[in-house]
Design an enzyme around this catalytic site. Structure first.
Site, short mmCIF file in Angstrom:
data_model
loop_
_atom_site.label_atom_id
_atom_site.label_comp_id
_atom_site.label_asym_id
_atom_site.label_seq_id
_atom_site.Cartn_x
_atom_site.Cartn_y
_atom_site.Cartn_z
N ASP A 141 -12.23 -17.74 7.27
CA ASP A 141 -10.90 -17.26 6.91
C ASP A 141 -10.10 -17.11 8.21
OD1 ASP A 141 -8.65 -15.83 6.31
OD2 ASP A 141 -9.65 -14.35 5.04
N TYR A 175 -11.53 -8.41 6.00
CA TYR A 175 -10.38 -8.36 5.09
C TYR A 175 -10.04 -9.78 4.68
CZ TYR A 175 -5.86 -7.84 2.98
OH TYR A 175 -4.84 -7.90 2.08
N TYR A 189 0.83 -1.21 0.00
CA TYR A 189 0.00 0.00 0.00
C TYR A 189 0.87 1.26 0.00
CZ TYR A 189 -3.16 -3.66 1.38
OH TYR A 189 -3.84 -4.82 1.42
N LYS A 228 -0.53 -17.06 6.73
CA LYS A 228 0.30 -16.25 7.62
C LYS A 228 1.24 -17.08 8.52
CE LYS A 228 -1.65 -11.73 7.46
NZ LYS A 228 -2.96 -11.52 6.86
C1 LIG Z 1 -3.50 -11.40 5.53
C2 LIG Z 1 -4.84 -11.96 5.32
C3 LIG Z 1 -5.23 -12.46 4.06
C4 LIG Z 1 -4.33 -12.40 2.85
O1 LIG Z 1 -3.17 -13.17 3.00
P1 LIG Z 1 -1.90 -12.86 2.07
O2 LIG Z 1 -0.91 -13.91 2.46
O3 LIG Z 1 -1.47 -11.46 2.42
O4 LIG Z 1 -2.34 -12.98 0.66
C5 LIG Z 1 -6.51 -12.98 3.94
N1 LIG Z 1 -7.34 -13.04 4.99
C6 LIG Z 1 -7.00 -12.58 6.22
C7 LIG Z 1 -7.97 -12.70 7.35
C8 LIG Z 1 -5.74 -12.02 6.42
O5 LIG Z 1 -5.41 -11.54 7.63
#
Ligand SMILES: *Cc1c(COP(=O)(O)O)cnc(C)c1O
Length: 432
Positions: free
Chosen positions: A250, A149, A21, A279
């Site tokens: 997620d 997100y 960003y 992550k």
């Molecule tokens: C960071 C994140 C993503 C995206 O993961 P990247 O490895 O940056 O592509 C998707 N969902 C959540 C909840 C996240 O924190």
């Protein structure tokens, strides 16, 4: 050329390299990091700063960890990569066994990919292909809640918060999804039953179009560091069953113990149909992710034309990443991680909550190894970023949010110094 000094390095960085960003006009010079060890980042000029970010939720055991280093080197000396089409290998299989051990027991099929965003794309494709396989191809849209997100790739972006997210720029080319308000009931607070009403209304009206509801369980991360009530997940699970809508959790930020449970879904005792992890899966060593689904989904996709799931990244199941992820999960599972995180939670609460009486602070909240200081106004990054470093800590705020998610190995005096660094910086910017 290959022995550039500090100003030459920074000049190239400033003029030629995008950061997350970022703008090529950015007035903030990034810190040049030469080494990372345990909970410390070492800058090029010998400063040692405590990392409060775990490299965006990922380095849960700290940096330069001998067990993870050994897993990587051993695997590197054996093979760093082979294609996954038609071939398999021990690191991918052993990792699968470890994942199957810790995820909700209805999730039995694992798709490896290279990043969190891709694992979300995979989850969304799985949901769409599942309904296609069941001759219900009209169910191809997604529902989610505001403030979420899910990544920066195209469909992941379409379910990010439409205001914080990038919808205004890309709205003409993004698929249009369904949004409901996020629950007002907070984690650990009172449940207000009307929080689920919007979901119920939406499902009644549009269930024939909706493939899945996707959300971050319990903690909305990059969309606002918001902790909501477990009952929302319980009621959502029930409504998804009732209206034939898949539930995608997620857990890319919340997975692997961060909220005090291995996966945040466990706070509500629910099982999603599809779960994304990323992550911290490799302990912050490299980019890797996985999407896990139920047998019902895997079987339905496999039993119906085209009979295969239509995705297959080049670096799928990368052995190096799998070997490190395996070692990372073992480290976690063989530790007293619940106790560790409970202690981090307690100390974050004790040390950060006094900030709540500061006139510039709106609210302090803590859950598991996550501490959030929400300011009343957006912070001035140009001003605050160098001050955190001056006070010996690495904190990367966004908007009104100053937050930390320390490595689980952080000891109490390091965590004390981290919280002091946050407090001193806030005092220096906003007064005592
Ligand atoms: C960071 C994140 C993503 C995206 O993961 P990247 O490895 O940056 O592509 C998707 N969902 C959540 C909840 C996240 O924190």
């Amino acid at each position: 050329m290959y022995n550039m000094n500090y100003s030459e390095l920074i000049a190239i960085d400033k003029h030629h390299i995008w950061h997350p960003y970022s703008s090529i006009n950015s007035p903030v010079t990034p810190e040049l990091i030469s080494r990372a060890d345990g909970v410390y980042l070492h800058t090029h000029d010998g400063k040692q700063i405590i990392d409060g970010m775990s490299s965006w939720w990922s380095a849960i055991h700290g940096y330069n960890h001998s067990t993870l280093n050994n897993a990587a080197t051993e695997q590197l000396n054996n093979m760093s990569h082979v294609m996954f089409g038609g071939l398999t290998h021990r690191p991918a299989i052993e990792l699968a066994a470890k994942i199957l051990d810790i995820v909700p027991q209805n999730l039995r099929h694992i798709f490896y990919s290279d990043s969190g965003s891709v694992s979300v794309e995979v989850a969304m494709k799985m949901a769409v292909q599942y309904w296609y396989s069941k001759n219900q191809a009209s169910k191809h849209r997604f529902a989610t809640m505001r403030g979420g997100y899910h990544g920066d790739t195209w469909h992941a972006m379409s379910v990010c918060d439409p205001e914080n997210g990038m919808h205004n720029i890309f709205s003409d080319s993004l698929p249009q999804q369904f949004f409901v308000p996020r629950p007002q009931s907070l984690f650990g607070g009172t449940w207000h039953s009307e929080d689920i009403d919007a979901v119920h209304e939406l499902f009644k009206k549009h269930h024939t179009e909706i493939a899945a509801f996707i959300l971050e369980p319990i903690v909305q991360g990059a969309g606002g560091m918001y902790f909501y009530h477990r009952q929302f997940l319980v009621e959502l699970r029930t409504l998804c069953n009732e209206f034939n809508i898949l539930l995608i959790a997620d857990e890319i930020a919340t997975g692997f113990g961060r909220t005090g449970k291995m996966f945040a879904c466990e706070h509500a005792n629910i099982e999603p149909d599809i779960l994304c992890m990323g992550k911290s899966i490799t302990g912050g060593y490299m980019s890797f992710a996985a999407t896990v689904c139920t047998t019902k989904i895997a079987q339905t996709i496999s039993d119906n034309a085209p009979g295969v799931f239509m995705h297959g990244p080049t670096f799928m199941g990368n052995p190096l990443a799998c070997a490190v992820a395996s070692a990372n999960i073992s480290l976690l599972c063989n530790s007293e991680w619940q106790d560790t995180i409970a202690l981090l939670e307690q100390q974050l609460q004790t040390e950060l909550s006094p900030l709540e009486s500061h006139s510039a602070v709106h609210k302090v909240r803590v859950l598991g190894a996550i501490g959030v200081v929400e300011m009343k106004e957006a912070v001035d990054m140009k001003k605050i970023q160098p001050l955190f470093v001056k006070h010996g800590v690495w904190i990367r705020p966004f908007g009104k949010l100053i937050y930390t998610m320390p490595a689980y190995i952080m000891n109490s005096s390091e965590l004390h110094n981290l919280c002091e660094g946050i407090k001193q910086t806030i005092h220096e910017v906003y007064g005592k």
